[in-house]
Design a protein around this motif. Structure first.
Motif: not given
Length: 181
Positions: A90-92, A119-122, A131-132, A98-99
């Motif tokens: 999980l990330a904030n 990067r994270f793409v949500t 989710c990302a 967000v998972g």
């Protein structure tokens, strides 16, 4: 000759920088343009369908703009015990938990490297999943209509192969939904 007085910048403004009203106007104009592009992508009314090009591991993927959400810098991820190796934890992101998923691992393609361009793409809110995806690089908009179809992939003018990735189908996949061991 009379000299015209030059405007003096207020203490809040710096020379060469636009004032607050001009910045708001530019921001509003940018938002209107972005909204128009997103609506054209949703309705496919544009002449070309734009997709977001990303890399996960050594593979390049195309994400439909209607299913991809934000692109954010990689944030610290808290591991969740007793979950699949591809579920990173999980990330904030902007105050929301967000998972985070390493899709390359999920697909059996190895681990996605986390470098300076990662990067994270949500997922878009419409998919109903916080989710990302961890991506090693974001290439930006790609025009699928300009690519040549080859089996399950598309090839761009530079000879790069791109795999279309349907995030809506992914959130319906039972295996993807089962992150626990």
């Amino acid at each position: 000759m009379s000299a015209t007085p030059t405007p003096v910048a207020s203490s809040n403004e710096q020379p060469g920088r636009p004032d607050a009203a001009e910045r708001r106007s530019r921001l509003r104009q940018y938002q209107v343009q972005l909204l128009a592009r997103m609506q054209a992508a949703r309705t496919n009314s544009g002449a070309r369908v734009n997709q977001l090009g990303v890399a996960m591991g050594d593979e390049r993927y195309l994400l439909d703009l209607t299913t991809a959400g934000e692109i954010v810098s990689v944030a610290p991820v808290t591991a969740v015990p007793l979950t699949q190796a591809w579920y990173l934890g999980l990330a904030n992101i902007r105050g929301n938990l967000v998972g985070v998923v390493d899709l390359a691992r999920y697909l059996g393609l190895g681990e996605t490297p986390v470098g300076a361009e990662a990067r994270f793409v949500t997922f878009a809110p419409g998919l109903g999943m916080n989710c990302a995806l961890l991506v090693s690089r974001v290439y930006g908009l790609r025009h699928a209509a300009d690519m040549t179809p080859e089996a399950a992939r598309l090839r761009d003018g530079d000879g790069q192969a791109w795999t279309p990735l349907d995030l809506a189908a992914l959130v319906r996949d039972e295996r993807f939904l089962q992150v626990g061991l």
